[in-house]
Design an enzyme around this catalytic site. Structure first.
Site, PDB file in Angstrom:
ATOM      1  N   PHE A 172       0.812  -1.215   0.000  1.00 54.96           N
ATOM      2  CA  PHE A 172       0.000   0.000   0.000  1.00 54.96           C
ATOM      3  C   PHE A 172       0.847   1.268   0.000  1.00 54.96           C
ATOM      4  O   PHE A 172       0.327   2.360   0.219  1.00 54.96           O
ATOM      5  CB  PHE A 172      -0.942   0.006   1.220  1.00 54.96           C
ATOM      6  CG  PHE A 172      -0.232  -0.282   2.521  1.00 54.96           C
ATOM      7  CD1 PHE A 172       0.315   0.746   3.275  1.00 54.96           C
ATOM      8  CD2 PHE A 172      -0.109  -1.574   2.975  1.00 54.96           C
ATOM      9  CE1 PHE A 172       0.972   0.480   4.463  1.00 54.96           C
ATOM     10  CE2 PHE A 172       0.540  -1.856   4.175  1.00 54.96           C
ATOM     11  CZ  PHE A 172       1.091  -0.816   4.920  1.00 54.96           C
ATOM     12  N   TYR A 173       2.138   1.155  -0.247  1.00 56.11           N
ATOM     13  CA  TYR A 173       2.993   2.339  -0.373  1.00 56.11           C
ATOM     14  C   TYR A 173       2.841   2.897  -1.785  1.00 56.11           C
ATOM     15  O   TYR A 173       3.687   2.707  -2.653  1.00 56.11           O
ATOM     16  CB  TYR A 173       4.458   1.991  -0.109  1.00 56.11           C
ATOM     17  CG  TYR A 173       4.817   1.745   1.336  1.00 56.11           C
ATOM     18  CD1 TYR A 173       3.916   1.984   2.365  1.00 56.11           C
ATOM     19  CD2 TYR A 173       6.085   1.272   1.690  1.00 56.11           C
ATOM     20  CE1 TYR A 173       4.259   1.759   3.684  1.00 56.11           C
ATOM     21  CE2 TYR A 173       6.436   1.048   3.008  1.00 56.11           C
ATOM     22  CZ  TYR A 173       5.524   1.284   4.002  1.00 56.11           C
ATOM     23  OH  TYR A 173       5.872   1.050   5.313  1.00 56.11           O
ATOM     24  N   GLY A 174       1.741   3.564  -2.011  1.00 51.30           N
ATOM     25  CA  GLY A 174       1.444   4.098  -3.324  1.00 51.30           C
ATOM     26  C   GLY A 174       0.088   3.607  -3.794  1.00 51.30           C
ATOM     27  O   GLY A 174      -0.808   3.340  -2.995  1.00 51.30           O
TER      28      GLY A 174
END
Length: 329
Positions: free
Chosen positions: A51-53
């Protein structure tokens, strides 16, 4: 040098979040240069997130393309991956959800590199701990993940988990900006159980670099604008700590970030502390090099820093109300 997952690596790792989150994320070419710089300097503990982006541009899709262009790095990196959150950032420890999330992470990596360590983004209080850990143990036995890690957990949870599976790392926020782990027994517990600690946001999401003086220095849409610790009234109070650290940095001829990282490494060297691996993130190769250029601190300087943090307590929660529900569980 420290040993992580049976591999000797630099005592400082690298956080990948800033490479794919926000309007100020670097170009892919710049991100690749940062990754190569970190790896070439021995900073091989990398921290990534599904979920980094966005679903199509995040840590794992970036690594997919990076490994495609530079395959020689794929087997060097100790990659810690976190996932298993819904789009609204609520956690889900249901076995099928976690399995599908890991499957997606592997798909995003495209068969390149490996998930050396894996952790669900947070512990799901609605799913029994043993169910969550047994799911990860099953994935481990299938070769889909390497070691099992934990993040933002309590000392009690670490003890319970360590009786069920082999815990290879615990990731927590630890810095001069966040001293909670020194007070809630998580560090002493990890030391006792010989579990390395991965310290994320070791420079306070930029504040301890001196680059954030007011909320106007934080871009619109940046998640830090949602957190109490960065609001105008609390940030003014919290800047007092930074200003004192800046004085010590000026005296030593280094940056405040280097002081902050040096403090963590000095802490790690204490007999009652676990191995602590800070993972500063940056979209600038120059800052990556700067962060890796560790600055030793004397006992006298560590004592001075103790006085600074005691006299300048940080105000405000580190997450919004939603995020605070998932820490120290």
């Amino acid at each position: 040098m420290v040993k992580v997952w049976n591999q000797e690596v630099s005592s400082i790792g690298y956080g990948l979040a800033s490479l794919t989150i926000g309007a100020n994320a670097p170009s892919e070419e710049q991100a690749f240069l940062c990754l190569r710089t970190a790896a070439d300097l021995g900073c091989l503990v990398w921290n990534a997130g599904e979920f980094y982006g966005t679903p199509t541009h995040n840590s794992l899709t970036l690594l997919n393309r990076f490994y495609d262009k530079y395959p020689e790095y794929a087997d060097q990196v100790i990659l810690n991956v976190k996932s298993a959150t819904r789009p609204d950032f609520t956690v889900n420890g249901d076995p099928e959800f976690v399995k599908n999330s890991v499957k997606n992470c592997l798909t995003l990596l495209g068969g390149k590199g490996k998930i050396s360590m894996y952790e669900t983004a947070r512990i799901d209080v609605n799913t029994p701990l043993d169910v969550q850990l047994n799911t990860l143990k099953e994935l481990q036995s299938q070769g889909k993940i390497g070691g099992i890690a934990l993040t933002e957990v309590s000392a009690e949870t670490v003890r319970k988990a360590a009786k069920l599976v082999d815990i290879v790392a615990v990731e927590i926020e630890l810095s001069l900006w966040c001293l909670d782990p020194l007070q809630n027994s998580i560090l002493t517990t990890c030391a006792e159980l010989k579990i390395p600690v991965i310290s994320y946001c070791p420079v306070g999401r930029g504040v301890l670099t001196g680059s954030v003086v007011s909320i106007e220095d934080i871009p619109q849409g940046d998640y830090r604008r949602l957190f109490p610790r960065y609001q105008p009234d609390t940030l003014a109070q919290n800047r007092k700590l930074v200003q004192e650290v800046e004085k010590l940095a000026e005296k030593k001829g280094c940056t405040t970030a280097q002081i902050s990282l040096g403090w963590l490494l000095s802490l790690s060297n204490r007999k009652d502390m676990p191995t602590i691996i800070p993972i500063p993130g940056s979209g600038s190769p120059e800052h990556v090099r700067e962060n890796i250029a560790t600055v030793p601190l004397t006992d006298e300087e560590m004592g001075l820093i103790d006085s600074i943090v005691a006299n300048n307590p940080v105000a405000g929660d580190r997450f919004n109300a939603h995020g605070m529900k998932y820490i120290n569980v």
